[in-house]
Design a protein around this motif. Structure first.
Motif, mmCIF file in Angstrom:
data_model
loop_
_atom_site.group_PDB
_atom_site.id
_atom_site.type_symbol
_atom_site.label_atom_id
_atom_site.label_comp_id
_atom_site.label_asym_id
_atom_site.label_seq_id
_atom_site.Cartn_x
_atom_site.Cartn_y
_atom_site.Cartn_z
ATOM 1 N N SER A 132 0.831 -1.210 0.000
ATOM 2 C CA SER A 132 0.000 0.000 0.000
ATOM 3 C C SER A 132 0.864 1.257 0.000
ATOM 4 N N LEU A 184 -6.939 7.721 5.920
ATOM 5 C CA LEU A 184 -7.231 6.297 5.741
ATOM 6 C C LEU A 184 -6.448 5.444 6.728
ATOM 7 N N TYR A 185 -5.134 5.669 6.756
ATOM 8 C CA TYR A 185 -4.289 4.864 7.635
ATOM 9 C C TYR A 185 -4.669 5.093 9.099
ATOM 10 N N TRP A 202 -1.055 -4.113 12.140
ATOM 11 C CA TRP A 202 -1.647 -4.008 10.801
ATOM 12 C C TRP A 202 -2.196 -5.335 10.298
ATOM 13 N N ILE A 248 -7.579 0.877 2.424
ATOM 14 C CA ILE A 248 -6.213 1.404 2.396
ATOM 15 C C ILE A 248 -5.490 0.932 1.143
#
Length: 320
Positions: free
Chosen positions: A48, A186-187, A200, A209
């Protein structure tokens, strides 16, 4: 044109921002357990970051870096450009701006290129003094050629003003800031919402993401493909501004089978002698309007331009 830009911008925004989030939230299976192993999750995280990093670099390069490079190139041409006298052979009024008494015009200029071969080229710009009628057909203007043919622009008017569009730069800056805010949001949001002390390990390919970045990347790559193939042809322009001219014999003309907006692409095979006397056979492809198809020469001689360092690279500046 403005409507199409707004439409495709809104289309891009929907499929890259709310659509991946909406699909994920509608299909999400609530769980407090990690979805992937630590190694897989960090693999997704790295993937990502690569995608979003490429997207950020793409927009910064196209919106800012290229603009500053072009400005510096124009300053360099003003200092070191090769002067030519150009004759205006065509004029078209695109738009009149009454607020500033300014015309948006398109003109056709005829002048010698870097090899002193006569060429014609269209350019569109803002005429800030339309009352002087400086760009009427038959008038002459001074142009400066870029001696470094690897950089754009390839020429400018000798009295051309170099300045930034302040409002345009502000809008570009706002766009980049919003893009960075969206990515960081987003993160941050999904990490706080779904990490559950497992880091994560909630990441999957369809997670917003990653999937939002993939959708944006697809549009970026499609944009580059379309612009590179249909809107800009730097190879031909370099030949036009730095190439030599020659008279070529047409060996064959055929359709390639490719069409763009129902306009066929033709392939020309020609033979010619370069300035050293060597004979070459080269191929040139061009999209031709159906209205002009009947006037395309099939046999005989035709004027071409070629790259003296690689004579296989040619273009036909005037086909009809």
């Amino acid at each position: 044109m403005k409507f199409m830009i707004i439409f495709w911008g809104a289309f891009l925004f929907f499929f890259c921002v709310p659509f991946p989030i909406f699909i994920y939230l509608m299909t999400e299976e609530g769980t407090a357990e990690p979805r992937n192993s630590l190694a897989v999750s960090y693999g997704y995280l790295g993937f990502s970051l690569l995608i979003w990093g490429y997207i950020i670099v793409f927009f910064v390069n196209n919106l800012f870096v290229k603009t500053f490079k072009q400005r510096n190139t124009m300053y360099s041409i003003l200092r070191n450009g090769i002067p030519r006298e150009a004759t205006i052979t065509g004029f078209k009024l695109i738009k009149y701006v009454p607020e500033s008494n300014m015309n948006v015009i398109q003109i056709v200029l005829s002048f010698p290129n870097l090899r002193n071969a006569m060429i014609e080229h269209e350019m569109m710009f803002h005429d800030t003094k339309p009352q002087e009628k400086r760009f009427d057909p038959g008038n002459k203007v001074k142009v400066l050629l870029n001696p470094n043919i690897s950089q754009e622009p390839y020429f400018i008017l000798s009295d051309q003003k170099v300045a930034f569009n302040t409002s345009g730069l502000i809008l570009r800056s706002i766009f980049v800031v919003l893009l960075l805010a969206y990515i960081m949001g987003l993160y941050y949001y999904f990490y706080i919402r779904e990490s559950n002390n497992f880091g994560w390990q909630f990441l999957t390919f369809m997670h917003p993401i990653i999937f939002s970045g993939v959708m944006t990347l697809i549009y970026v790559l499609v944009f580059q493909l379309i612009v590179g193939k249909f809107f800009k042809n730097n190879k031909e322009e370099r030949i036009l501004f730095a190439g030599r001219n020659a008279e070529a014999n047409i060996l064959s003309v055929s359709q390639t089978g490719l069409t763009v907006n129902d306009q066929p692409e033709l392939m020309f095979q020609v033979s010619f002698k370069d300035f050293r006397g060597n004979v070459h056979i080269a191929v040139y492809k061009k999209i031709v309007s159906l209205l002009n198809l009947s006037s395309v020469p099939k046999t005989g001689a035709i004027e071409i331009m070629y790259d003296e360092n690689d004579p296989k690279k040619i273009m036909i500046p005037k086909m009809f």
